[in-house]
Design a protein around this motif. Sequence first.
Motif, PDB file in Angstrom:
ATOM      1  N   SER A 180       0.843  -1.189   0.000  1.00 40.08           N
ATOM      2  CA  SER A 180       0.000   0.000   0.000  1.00 40.08           C
ATOM      3  C   SER A 180       0.881   1.241   0.000  1.00 40.08           C
ATOM      4  N   LEU A 181       0.256   2.409  -0.127  1.00 42.01           N
ATOM      5  CA  LEU A 181       1.019   3.650  -0.093  1.00 42.01           C
ATOM      6  C   LEU A 181       1.859   3.738   1.176  1.00 42.01           C
ATOM      7  N   GLN A 182       1.278   3.371   2.322  1.00 48.21           N
ATOM      8  CA  GLN A 182       1.989   3.467   3.591  1.00 48.21           C
ATOM      9  C   GLN A 182       3.248   2.612   3.607  1.00 48.21           C
ATOM     10  N   MET A 183       3.227   1.485   2.905  1.00 60.33           N
ATOM     11  CA  MET A 183       4.321   0.523   3.000  1.00 60.33           C
ATOM     12  C   MET A 183       5.416   0.720   1.958  1.00 60.33           C
ATOM     13  N   ILE A 184       5.260   1.683   1.054  1.00 60.98           N
ATOM     14  CA  ILE A 184       6.271   1.892   0.018  1.00 60.98           C
ATOM     15  C   ILE A 184       7.530   2.472   0.633  1.00 60.98           C
ATOM     16  N   ARG A 185       8.649   1.825   0.427  1.00 58.49           N
ATOM     17  CA  ARG A 185       9.921   2.272   0.996  1.00 58.49           C
ATOM     18  C   ARG A 185      10.748   3.093   0.014  1.00 58.49           C
ATOM     19  N   ASN A 186      10.532   2.900  -1.271  1.00 58.98           N
ATOM     20  CA  ASN A 186      11.256   3.656  -2.292  1.00 58.98           C
ATOM     21  C   ASN A 186      10.653   5.058  -2.409  1.00 58.98           C
ATOM     22  N   LYS A 187      11.458   6.088  -2.182  1.00 60.84           N
ATOM     23  CA  LYS A 187      10.946   7.457  -2.156  1.00 60.84           C
ATOM     24  C   LYS A 187      10.357   7.880  -3.498  1.00 60.84           C
ATOM     25  N   ASP A 188      10.992   7.499  -4.601  1.00 62.87           N
ATOM     26  CA  ASP A 188      10.505   7.905  -5.921  1.00 62.87           C
ATOM     27  C   ASP A 188       9.163   7.252  -6.239  1.00 62.87           C
ATOM     28  N   VAL A 189       9.055   5.963  -5.934  1.00 66.67           N
ATOM     29  CA  VAL A 189       7.787   5.261  -6.172  1.00 66.67           C
ATOM     30  C   VAL A 189       6.692   5.849  -5.288  1.00 66.67           C
ATOM     31  N   SER A 492       2.378  13.342  11.763  1.00 65.88           N
ATOM     32  CA  SER A 492       3.725  13.247  11.215  1.00 65.88           C
ATOM     33  C   SER A 492       3.999  14.475  10.348  1.00 65.88           C
ATOM     34  N   THR A 493       5.123  14.447   9.669  1.00 60.45           N
ATOM     35  CA  THR A 493       5.512  15.588   8.851  1.00 60.45           C
ATOM     36  C   THR A 493       6.364  15.078   7.705  1.00 60.45           C
ATOM     37  N   GLY A 494       6.582  15.931   6.713  1.00 59.67           N
ATOM     38  CA  GLY A 494       7.411  15.540   5.586  1.00 59.67           C
ATOM     39  C   GLY A 494       6.651  14.759   4.540  1.00 59.67           C
ATOM     40  N   ARG A 495       7.387  14.099   3.679  1.00 60.86           N
ATOM     41  CA  ARG A 495       6.791  13.418   2.522  1.00 60.86           C
ATOM     42  C   ARG A 495       5.879  12.258   2.930  1.00 60.86           C
ATOM     43  N   TYR A 496       6.080  11.726   4.141  1.00 54.61           N
ATOM     44  CA  TYR A 496       5.263  10.593   4.581  1.00 54.61           C
ATOM     45  C   TYR A 496       4.193  10.998   5.591  1.00 54.61           C
ATOM     46  N   SER A 497       3.882  12.283   5.667  1.00 55.48           N
ATOM     47  CA  SER A 497       2.854  12.731   6.607  1.00 55.48           C
ATOM     48  C   SER A 497       1.497  12.143   6.224  1.00 55.48           C
ATOM     49  N   CYS A 498       0.578  12.151   7.182  1.00 54.80           N
ATOM     50  CA  CYS A 498      -0.730  11.515   6.993  1.00 54.80           C
ATOM     51  C   CYS A 498      -1.514  12.209   5.888  1.00 54.80           C
ATOM     52  N   VAL A 499      -1.795  11.484   4.817  1.00 54.48           N
ATOM     53  CA  VAL A 499      -2.495  12.079   3.681  1.00 54.48           C
ATOM     54  C   VAL A 499      -3.964  12.350   4.012  1.00 54.48           C
ATOM     55  N   GLY A 500      -4.528  11.618   4.957  1.00 54.91           N
ATOM     56  CA  GLY A 500      -5.936  11.777   5.309  1.00 54.91           C
ATOM     57  C   GLY A 500      -6.178  12.697   6.482  1.00 54.91           C
ATOM     58  N   ARG A 501      -5.220  13.560   6.785  1.00 54.15           N
ATOM     59  CA  ARG A 501      -5.328  14.433   7.959  1.00 54.15           C
ATOM     60  C   ARG A 501      -6.616  15.246   7.959  1.00 54.15           C
ATOM     61  N   GLN A 502      -6.929  15.897   6.866  1.00 52.70           N
ATOM     62  CA  GLN A 502      -8.089  16.786   6.840  1.00 52.70           C
ATOM     63  C   GLN A 502      -9.407  16.025   6.961  1.00 52.70           C
ATOM     64  N   LEU A 503      -9.454  14.815   6.407  1.00 50.43           N
ATOM     65  CA  LEU A 503     -10.660  14.008   6.580  1.00 50.43           C
ATOM     66  C   LEU A 503     -10.806  13.589   8.034  1.00 50.43           C
ATOM     67  N   GLY A 504      -9.715  13.187   8.656  1.00 51.78           N
ATOM     68  CA  GLY A 504      -9.770  12.808  10.063  1.00 51.78           C
ATOM     69  C   GLY A 504     -10.220  13.962  10.945  1.00 51.78           C
ATOM     70  N   LEU A 505      -9.701  15.155  10.678  1.00 53.69           N
ATOM     71  CA  LEU A 505     -10.114  16.323  11.451  1.00 53.69           C
ATOM     72  C   LEU A 505     -11.574  16.663  11.195  1.00 53.69           C
ATOM     73  N   MET A 506     -12.028  16.470   9.964  1.00 54.84           N
ATOM     74  CA  MET A 506     -13.446  16.707   9.662  1.00 54.84           C
ATOM     75  C   MET A 506     -14.328  15.812  10.525  1.00 54.84           C
ATOM     76  N   GLU A 507     -13.975  14.543  10.627  1.00 52.80           N
ATOM     77  CA  GLU A 507     -14.749  13.615  11.450  1.00 52.80           C
ATOM     78  C   GLU A 507     -14.694  14.007  12.926  1.00 52.80           C
ATOM     79  N   LEU A 508     -13.515  14.325  13.418  1.00 49.89           N
ATOM     80  CA  LEU A 508     -13.384  14.700  14.826  1.00 49.89           C
ATOM     81  C   LEU A 508     -14.202  15.942  15.149  1.00 49.89           C
ATOM     82  N   ARG A 509     -14.109  16.960  14.311  1.00 50.98           N
ATOM     83  CA  ARG A 509     -14.841  18.201  14.572  1.00 50.98           C
ATOM     84  C   ARG A 509     -16.342  18.011  14.444  1.00 50.98           C
TER      85      ARG A 509
END
Length: 558
Positions: A180-189, A492-509
């Motif tokens: 999955s996206l989370q498990m990709i170790r190659n930065k370019d991929v 998290s932060t950087g290239r591997y930060s949580c891509v679903g952050r805004q959706l998660g915050l939408m649910e929490l709020r």
Amino acid sequence: MLLPSVEVLATPEAPVWAFVLGIMLHVFFLRVGEWDLATVRLIVGFWATIAGLSVCLWLRVPQLQHNLWSSSKTAIALGSSLLAGMYASMLVYRAAFHRLGRFPGPFAARLSNLWITGKSIQRQDKCLVIQDLHRKYGDIVRIGPSELSIVHAAAPEAIHANRTTCVKGPWYNILYPLESLQMIRNKDVHSVRRKTWDRAFGSKALRDYEPRVKGYTAALVQQIDARLGQPVNVTEWFNNYSFDVMSDLAFGKSFGLLASGGKRHYFTETLHADMGNVGRFSHVPWLFPVFKAMPVLNAENKKFWAFVTALVDERIQNPPKQPDVFSWLLEDYQALPHPTAQDRLNLQADAHLICVAGSDTTAASLTCLFFELVCHPDAAARLQAEIDDYYAGTPEAGQNHLALSKLEYLQACIDEALRLHPAVPGGVQRLTAPQGLQIGEHHIPGSTVVQIPTHTINRDARFFAEPDEFIPERWTSRKDLAIEPSVFVPFSTGRYSCVGRQLGLMELRTVTSELMRRYDFRLVPGQDPQDFARGKVDAFTLACAPLQVVFTPREQAK
């Protein structure tokens, strides 16, 4: 020519030479690189060699001919000597000559990752074990032969920022061959596939998802309305809510947990069991390929992924009227000129990731937020006042999530709950580059597994005054209590930060604002708040103990 060389293997000196060969294998071969994914091949190769050697001895050594059992015992003895040499060399190297030898930590942790694994199995609160280690040994602790736990103000930037030289560690191989996206170790991929996910969670896409979030929030409210004045296990109901939202966005239909009144579902039950194993065995990733290769033991794993595959196939054949997260991933997959079997596996892994990453984390965060609010009635009252004012003065209050994001105290309460109860308590694993990494005054050698324990760094008094207290004001009117706010990176932060952050915050709020404006709530009489605090499980993502709450209508609710 063959006979003398084979006969040597049956001499008394042969085990000694096998022992020496084992040392050489470790020093010149196995000591370098990663071997987690090769575990099964190594085990099969070892026993195949033993079997072949047994036959060879049986056929070619006179004193062993016509006695296969004796030749087998000789071969096994030689193999045992080789393993003994290899492990003896490994233990001596790790204890006395390893590049991480100058970093403090338990002596047993220097020798094997089984030490921290044993702690994880024994207590299931590894984040507290790690916190205790840092209190004893300092900012950098050696928790495994090649693994460091780091609590330092400069660590998040050095390890996770966009310009870091670190890459993902061997833990990210645990789902292999699925990636999955989370498990990709190659930065370019990862960068290529991340672009699709960024579109799937962009502002336009979030507007498409918002009606679904509100719909499931309304279903959650209905279930609480039906239980007013009665004990409600919010841990369970927030799980039901989050899995319904994310299964809808991943598979085009919800699991129906809210509609069924909280009926158990195969996916969620199996997933929670799997996450428990991930939490317990995360420091021995070589064990996962072994488990998946063993008949009978891997039956449930195969059944689960067959179930996921069927859900994905059904979703492909029945596109929803409104786009979901999977729509973007499927579009990218279908654009491939010649999709491979690996591409198909990755699509299934991504569908699984949508459902998992956005459900466990959201449910735990909601549960911990309400735990803190029920234990801090003053903060709850202030939050209710802010929400009441918002709804009273905003005609479109229930129609636009962006307006909710501007409620300062609501966001402060969410941030403070995430600080005290991070969704990933132990942090995520990274691997330093061959040249190593500088963190403050410390140089971390190359090819070292590093991890920032989120629970520990968020509760360090050097970074947050009164670190164990729920004080939302540290993010608003009392910012002096956040001494080093840069270490707080809940997504998290950087290239591997949580891509679903805004959706998660939408649910929490959305959920928090709806429940806070409608209800007053309290703990069930007799429930000790410490039981909940002690019952949290570090299963990679945070798993919460039952939290029994009684809801009653608010007179001023609108």
